[in-house]
Write an enzyme that holds these catalytic residues in place. Structure first.
Site, mmCIF file in Angstrom:
data_model
loop_
_atom_site.group_PDB
_atom_site.id
_atom_site.type_symbol
_atom_site.label_atom_id
_atom_site.label_comp_id
_atom_site.label_asym_id
_atom_site.label_seq_id
_atom_site.Cartn_x
_atom_site.Cartn_y
_atom_site.Cartn_z
ATOM 1 N N HIS A 98 0.863 -1.188 0.000
ATOM 2 C CA HIS A 98 0.000 0.000 0.000
ATOM 3 C C HIS A 98 0.898 1.237 0.000
ATOM 4 O O HIS A 98 1.967 1.241 0.618
ATOM 5 C CB HIS A 98 -0.905 -0.023 1.233
ATOM 6 C CG HIS A 98 -1.973 1.021 1.168
ATOM 7 N ND1 HIS A 98 -1.728 2.344 1.441
ATOM 8 C CD2 HIS A 98 -3.282 0.942 0.839
ATOM 9 C CE1 HIS A 98 -2.837 3.039 1.282
ATOM 10 N NE2 HIS A 98 -3.802 2.211 0.915
ATOM 11 N N GLU A 169 -4.004 1.976 -7.320
ATOM 12 C CA GLU A 169 -4.387 3.067 -6.424
ATOM 13 C C GLU A 169 -3.484 4.276 -6.677
ATOM 14 O O GLU A 169 -2.383 4.354 -6.109
ATOM 15 C CB GLU A 169 -4.200 2.634 -4.963
ATOM 16 C CG GLU A 169 -5.093 1.505 -4.530
ATOM 17 C CD GLU A 169 -5.371 1.600 -3.044
ATOM 18 O OE1 GLU A 169 -6.548 1.773 -2.695
ATOM 19 O OE2 GLU A 169 -4.440 1.551 -2.241
#
Ligand code: PEP
Length: 259
Positions: A98, A169
């Site tokens: 992430h 993302e």
């Protein structure tokens, strides 16, 4: 439609709030019967809440995901969580790489690759996150950044492409309220599918690709219709029951995404 929704709770929610939210989601999916083999929902609570959230989700079919795991099997790695212990807690997935881990913990793509191999070895599906910065976008380096980051972050062992998930993302979209255009997302979905196919070969099936970054009930319908989008990674909206439930309905309710 076939889809995977992943609720990334990050370091949000107290234990009491997390278990109440999990219980409410359990009741919602049980009464609406929306989850199937092809319509999956996973929640990623912080590691210390995994046991309690698991309890609250029993009987719902909602899956559990870790937010990170160590690349090492076990040993003197203070503060780390092993893939094996996530599996023992009943996780099916683990979010890896992430952008917040890359930024605040200096995680490199090479480490993400090793972590994804540890996850696969322990029968967890890694959700490998990649995405460009605002600067990359401004300078026209989106394709280069995604290509490089993805190639370096993927596991080096040849696994079935269906056993990994990739989440696109854009860093600038996370928590900002801004999302790329439909065309921009479609282009990156194509690029990711192409890179994954080249790496894992066609015969091993298609990889699931999620979009993440400021997903809301308002924009999820359009994002889910983009060719190549296999689901959503949801941050802020996933800790608000009403918003998450609306997104689940848009994604999973028969024909809701088509209207
Ligand atoms: C995330 O950080 O994975 C994310 C998608 O966050 P948000 O939805 O809040 O942008």
């Amino acid at each position: 439609m076939k889809a995977l929704l992943v609720a990334n709770w990050k370091m949000n929610l107290s234990l009491a709030k997390a278990t109440i939210l999990a219980g409410a989601l359990r009741d919602f999916v049980n009464s609406s019967r929306m989850l199937t083999k092809d319509k999956k929902l996973a929640v990623a609570p912080s590691a210390v809440m995994m046991g309690d959230v698991r309890q609250a989700l029993i009987g719902s079919g909602i899956r559990l995901a870790g937010q990170n795991c160590s690349a090492n099997e076990a040993g003197a790695y203070t503060g780390e969580v092993s893939a094996e212990s996530l599996l023992e807690y009943g996780c099916d997935y683990v979010i890896l790489g992430h952008s917040e881990r890359r930024k605040y913990h200096m995680e490199t793509s090479e480490e993400v690759s090793k972590k994804s191999e540890a996850a696969l070895k322990n029968k967890l599906t890694p959700i490998i996150c990649i995405g460009e910065s605002a600067e990359d976008r401004k300078n026209g380096f989106v394709i280069e950044r995604i290509t490089k980051e993805l190639n370096l972050s993927l596991p080096n062992v040849l696994y079935d492409a269906t056993s990994i998930v990739i989440a696109y993302e854009p860093i600038w979209a996370i928590g900002s309220g801004r999302v790329p255009s439909i065309e921009e997302i479609r282009e990156i979905m194509e690029l990711i599918a192409h890179i994954a196919r080249r790496k894992f070969s066609f015969r091993l099936g298609e990889v699931t690709i999620l979009y993440g970054g400021s997903v809301t009930p308002e924009n999820s319908r359009d994002i889910l219709k983009i060719p190549g989008v296999g689901g959503l990674l949801i941050g802020g909206a996933s800790i608000i029951y009403e918003q998450l439930v609306q997104i689940i309905e848009l994604a999973f309710k028969e024909d809701a995404a088509l209207t």
